[in-house]
Design a protein around this motif. Structure first.
Motif, PDB file in Angstrom:
ATOM      1  N   LEU A   3       0.860  -1.183   0.000  1.00  0.00           N
ATOM      2  CA  LEU A   3       0.000   0.000   0.000  1.00  0.00           C
ATOM      3  C   LEU A   3       0.897   1.233   0.000  1.00  0.00           C
ATOM      4  N   LEU A   4       0.463   2.267  -0.724  1.00  0.00           N
ATOM      5  CA  LEU A   4       1.256   3.499  -0.676  1.00  0.00           C
ATOM      6  C   LEU A   4       0.340   4.708  -0.803  1.00  0.00           C
ATOM      7  N   ASP A   5       0.810   5.799  -0.252  1.00  0.00           N
ATOM      8  CA  ASP A   5       0.096   7.058  -0.444  1.00  0.00           C
ATOM      9  C   ASP A   5       1.083   8.106  -0.944  1.00  0.00           C
ATOM     10  N   ARG A   6       0.685   9.357  -0.962  1.00  0.00           N
ATOM     11  CA  ARG A   6       1.519  10.381  -1.614  1.00  0.00           C
ATOM     12  C   ARG A   6       2.873  10.529  -0.936  1.00  0.00           C
ATOM     13  N   ASN A   7       2.990  10.046   0.305  1.00  0.00           N
ATOM     14  CA  ASN A   7       4.265  10.156   1.007  1.00  0.00           C
ATOM     15  C   ASN A   7       5.147   8.932   0.852  1.00  0.00           C
ATOM     16  N   GLY A   8       4.595   7.853   0.303  1.00  0.00           N
ATOM     17  CA  GLY A   8       5.392   6.641   0.127  1.00  0.00           C
ATOM     18  C   GLY A   8       4.679   5.427   0.692  1.00  0.00           C
ATOM     19  N   ALA A   9       5.468   4.397   1.027  1.00  0.00           N
ATOM     20  CA  ALA A   9       4.882   3.137   1.505  1.00  0.00           C
ATOM     21  C   ALA A   9       4.114   3.350   2.801  1.00  0.00           C
ATOM     22  N   LYS A  10       3.127   2.491   3.012  1.00  0.00           N
ATOM     23  CA  LYS A  10       2.218   2.685   4.124  1.00  0.00           C
ATOM     24  C   LYS A  10       1.800   1.308   4.624  1.00  0.00           C
ATOM     25  N   THR A  11       1.560   1.204   5.930  1.00  0.00           N
ATOM     26  CA  THR A  11       1.101  -0.069   6.471  1.00  0.00           C
ATOM     27  C   THR A  11      -0.413  -0.156   6.331  1.00  0.00           C
ATOM     28  N   ALA A 112      -4.851   9.462  -9.959  1.00  0.00           N
ATOM     29  CA  ALA A 112      -5.618   8.913  -8.843  1.00  0.00           C
ATOM     30  C   ALA A 112      -5.750   9.949  -7.727  1.00  0.00           C
ATOM     31  N   LEU A 113      -4.638  10.584  -7.398  1.00  0.00           N
ATOM     32  CA  LEU A 113      -4.672  11.592  -6.333  1.00  0.00           C
ATOM     33  C   LEU A 113      -5.574  12.763  -6.739  1.00  0.00           C
ATOM     34  N   CYS A 115      -8.122  12.755  -8.638  1.00  0.00           N
ATOM     35  CA  CYS A 115      -9.543  12.381  -8.667  1.00  0.00           C
ATOM     36  C   CYS A 115     -10.099  12.137  -7.254  1.00  0.00           C
ATOM     37  N   GLY A 116      -9.253  12.242  -6.256  1.00  0.00           N
ATOM     38  CA  GLY A 116      -9.750  12.122  -4.889  1.00  0.00           C
ATOM     39  C   GLY A 116      -9.271  10.914  -4.119  1.00  0.00           C
ATOM     40  N   PHE A 117      -8.476  10.057  -4.758  1.00  0.00           N
ATOM     41  CA  PHE A 117      -7.920   8.917  -4.028  1.00  0.00           C
ATOM     42  C   PHE A 117      -6.841   9.399  -3.057  1.00  0.00           C
ATOM     43  N   ASP A 118      -6.714   8.633  -1.960  1.00  0.00           N
ATOM     44  CA  ASP A 118      -5.654   8.903  -0.987  1.00  0.00           C
ATOM     45  C   ASP A 118      -4.524   7.897  -1.099  1.00  0.00           C
ATOM     46  N   GLU A 119      -4.876   6.675  -1.496  1.00  0.00           N
ATOM     47  CA  GLU A 119      -3.860   5.623  -1.472  1.00  0.00           C
ATOM     48  C   GLU A 119      -4.128   4.581  -2.548  1.00  0.00           C
ATOM     49  N   VAL A 120      -3.069   3.806  -2.846  1.00  0.00           N
ATOM     50  CA  VAL A 120      -3.148   2.768  -3.877  1.00  0.00           C
ATOM     51  C   VAL A 120      -2.656   1.459  -3.287  1.00  0.00           C
TER      52      VAL A 120
ATOM     53  N   LEU B 155      -3.994  15.574 -20.568  1.00  0.00           N
ATOM     54  CA  LEU B 155      -3.692  14.867 -19.314  1.00  0.00           C
ATOM     55  C   LEU B 155      -4.819  15.032 -18.298  1.00  0.00           C
ATOM     56  N   HIS B 156      -6.043  14.908 -18.757  1.00  0.00           N
ATOM     57  CA  HIS B 156      -7.172  15.016 -17.829  1.00  0.00           C
ATOM     58  C   HIS B 156      -7.120  13.816 -16.874  1.00  0.00           C
ATOM     59  N   PRO B 157      -7.055  14.069 -15.569  1.00  0.00           N
ATOM     60  CA  PRO B 157      -6.854  12.956 -14.635  1.00  0.00           C
ATOM     61  C   PRO B 157      -7.952  11.887 -14.721  1.00  0.00           C
ATOM     62  N   GLU B 158      -9.155  12.325 -15.013  1.00  0.00           N
ATOM     63  CA  GLU B 158     -10.274  11.375 -14.995  1.00  0.00           C
ATOM     64  C   GLU B 158     -10.486  10.701 -16.355  1.00  0.00           C
ATOM     65  N   PHE B 159     -10.056  11.355 -17.415  1.00  0.00           N
ATOM     66  CA  PHE B 159     -10.470  10.884 -18.746  1.00  0.00           C
ATOM     67  C   PHE B 159      -9.296  10.461 -19.632  1.00  0.00           C
TER      68      PHE B 159
END
Lengths: 167, 555
Positions: A3-11, A112-113, A115-120, B155-159
């Motif tokens: 798992l990772l977020d904008r700062n790097g690896a995450k538990t 991803a970030l 569009c509103g995601f926090d983590e992958v 580079l539209h993030p969603e599309f």
């Protein structure tokens, strides 16, 4: 899975339990069980839901204030539905953690970030090939893009600020 | 013309650096070939039959002399001395090496150009009327809108991971010269009853194996709401478009399957949920872009140029070229000149680097430094003084660029076909060449009049054959090339899909078949009607009959 977020690896401190039966502080349940899990949640557990990208954002609307995490599946990196679902969930007011789960590539991290995601959450093999530093670097590769409403940094608002500063 | 500001320039430079990094990660194995493929495609890099191909975006077909000279330089340094203009008004180089691509992208960035999203399942290069800013019937220049969309879609993030490619075209005139009804989104600028400017929004047009004419989903969208509305359309498509079958993934299939009304309702519902003002561009930003497209400083000229009239009277070839290749300019004493890249026997849309420099020089000297690339694979000098036309023509003659066939039967649109393309099922270019030779006679071409022949080398229809008055589709039948002829297609606001005239023909029979079709028209035309008007009146039958004769004629 890594798992990772904008700062790097995450538990990952969430426990996957599709039917919600697991006795854990943070439980990730399947969409079909989210109502029950929340209704029977007298034990102070935090509840998250893992959804396929065919579930409509609106279907989650009744639960969004009570959910702490929504994990949206990306069956392949080429299937971009998750980006739109994330965007809609944020529109609907979801304030919890948004997780993208699947074989994304580092070059999609910024999207991803935005569009509103926090983590992958990545499959092991993917994470092994694409170390975390590549993700962090890829996320910063384009400093500003043109779309308003997709994160703070955008060229249209920067131009507006420049216009106002010039006046 | 639009010029990059510091933000645009930085964006494009960062994009080049990003691609370098992506190539490096492909080489060290961090990215596998499947993962790298969409990344290279979104930078215009295709793998073709013989080599990589690089597709360079020419947004809404507008180019400066400096930019065209840079393309000439790239063509000489990294390719084989020529380039190819496509029906999306892009330029393709067919022989670059992958390792040179980052350097080419840098050269492009030097002149405010890029290859962003010229391929891949994302929003492609936005096209517009090639007579934008020229046509007298224009309500508003479509290019500021196209530029706004270019920026928004980059580079539209969603599309950027849509079900399939997505093409947008804009026209600002009563006449459609941008084939907007064959696009995923077609925008027509218009005025409502109150005199306000807005857009008619059409969705779900497209060619390919399932040709469809776009349907109007909003008859008037206020101009300042554009980006928020586009976001709604794209979101509905991204979520609802089919991903189970590549051939059913375009928005036209979704619109067809759920119906335009349902699609429109979904878009409007999504639109109602959005906070429009937080998405759209400020009026000041729209005005900033529009200012770059302000009219050049025209001279005050008499409507009739004595020098031009004298030149025509003295030189018949020049007079013919002027009659065929000029387009009326809204400003008295000016003209827009179409420079045909359809010289008899050449590959449609190909241009040598030497010719690019001639065109760049002409634009600099005579046309306010501006050129247009058309979806018909020609070049336009948009604002030339009629006094200068003879000198321009003489230069064109020397460069092999003075073919007087704009809009005529030898002004053929053709895709690269099996000579280059890995998707092709048949050759296109040799068919175009054979037809051009067959109809090379200038007098005969003029007698036939306006006739669009469009050739595609496979069912993906890059050569727009569905909307050709005569369309030719090259297929493969039991190991042999086979060409289906369609009739009655139309690329204007009267958009129509051509109908098949019957079984496919062998390559060597195509010129005869087309000649017979033309002969039917010449024998039956009434009161000066054009080819397409005759086809509409006569129906398919008389034309089908001659194809049948051709099929069954002894070899």
């Amino acid at each position: 899975m890594p798992l990772l977020d904008r700062n790097g690896a995450k538990t990952d401190d969430w426990t996957l339990s599709p039917d919600g039966a697991a006795d854990a502080p943070r439980v990730l349940v399947a969409f079909d069980h989210v109502q029950n899990a929340l209704a029977g949640n007298g034990r102070g557990r935090r509840i998250g839901v893992a959804i396929a990208n065919t579930i409509k954002a609106e279907a989650l609307a009744p639960f969004l204030t009570d959910l702490d995490l929504v994990s949206i599946a990306f069956p392949s990196y080429g299937d971009g539905r998750g980006f739109s679902i994330a965007k809609q969930l944020r529109h609907l007011g979801f304030k919890g953690t948004l997780r993208a789960s699947g074989p994304l590539i580092a070059d999609q991290f910024a999207y991803a970030l935005a569009c509103g995601f926090d983590e992958v959450e990545l499959p092991e093999a993917q994470a092994a090939r694409q170390p975390v530093d590549q993700w962090v670097r890829a996320a910063a590769s384009i400093s500003k893009t043109y779309q308003r409403g997709f994160g703070a940094q955008n060229i249209l608002d920067a131009r507006r600020a420049a216009r106002l500063a010039g006046k | 013309m639009y010029r990059y500001d510091e933000f645009d320039a930085r964006f494009v430079r960062e994009r080049v650096a990003q691609f370098r990094d992506q190539v490096a990660r492909r080489l060290d194995g961090a990215l596998n070939e499947d993962e790298f493929k969409p990344l290279r495609l979104k930078n215009g890099v295709y793998l073709q039959l013989h080599a990589y191909m690089l597709r360079i975006a020419i947004p809404y077909g507008t180019l400066s002399s400096r930019q065209l000279r840079q393309l000439a330089l790239i063509g000489e340094k990294y390719d084989r001395g020529y380039g190819h203009f496509t029906t999306r008004t892009n330029m393709q180089f067919n022989w670059p090496r992958l390792r040179d691509v980052p350097a080419i992208l840098d050269l492009l960035a030097d002149v405010e150009m890029h290859c962003i999203q010229t391929s891949g399942n994302c929003i492609r290069n936005v096209t517009a009327d090639h007579f934008a800013g020229v046509a007298a019937d224009e309500i508003e220049d479509p290019r500021p809108t196209a530029e706004l969309i270019r920026q928004w879609s980059s580079l539209h993030p969603e599309f950027d991971y849509l079900p399939r490619k997505f093409k947008i075209a804009v026209t600002g005139s009563a006449q459609d010269r941008a084939v907007i009804k064959a696009h995923d989104i077609g925008l027509r600028i218009l005025r409502n009853a109150k005199g306000e400017i807005g857009y008619e929004v059409m969705v779900g047009g497209g060619l390919g194996r399932t040709p469809m004419i776009a349907k109007t989903i909003r008859s008037f969208l206020p101009k300042d709401e554009l980006l928020a509305y586009l976001e709604s359309v794209l979101r509905v498509y991204n979520l609802e478009g089919r991903r189970d079958n590549k051939y059913k993934a375009r928005v036209k299939i979704l619109v067809h399957e759920i119906g335009a009304e349902t699609f429109s309702r979904l878009v409007e519902e999504e639109y109602a949920r959005l906070d429009g003002p937080s998405i759209v561009a400020d009026p000041e930003e729209v005005a900033r872009i529009a200012a770059y497209f302000a009219s050049p400083h025209y001279e005050k000229l008499p409507a009739r140029s004595a020098a031009f009239e004298k030149g025509k009277a003295k030189n018949r070839a020049f007079a013919t070229w002027a009659a065929v290749n000029l387009f009326a300019h809204k400003i008295p004493g000016y003209a827009a000149a179409t420079i045909s890249l359809k010289a008899i026997g050449e590959a449609p849309g190909d241009v040598t680097c030497a010719q690019m420099r001639v065109l760049a020089d002409l634009a600099q000297q005579y046309s306010f430094d501006e050129l247009r690339i058309t979806h018909a694979q020609n070049v336009v000098l948009p604002h030339v003084e009629q006094d200068d036309l003879l000198a321009i023509w003489q230069t064109l003659v020397e460069a092999g660029l003075a073919t007087a066939n704009a809009g005529l039967i030898t002004d053929i649109i053709a895709c690269p076909g099996l000579d280059y393309c890995s998707l092709a099922t048949a050759r296109s270019i040799p068919i175009a060449q054979a037809l051009a030779h067959r109809f090379a006679d200038q007098k005969r071409q003029l007698d036939i009049g306006e006739l669009n022949v469009k050739i595609s080398g496979c069912i993906n229809a890059c050569g727009h054959h569905h909307v050709g008055h005569i369309g030719i589709l090259g297929l493969e039948k039991s190991g042999k090339e086979s060409y289906q002829i369609t009739l009655g297609g139309d690329a204007t606001l009267n958009a129509a899909i051509g109908e098949n005239l019957g079984p496919g023909l062998a390559a060597q029979d195509v010129p005869d078949a087309i000649e017979r079709i033309v002969d039917v028209y010449l024998a039956h035309r009434q009161n000066g009607e054009s080819f397409i008007e005759s086809v509409r009146r006569l129906g398919l039958e008389p034309f089908k009959a001659v194809i049948q004769e051709k099929l069954h004629a002894p070899a």
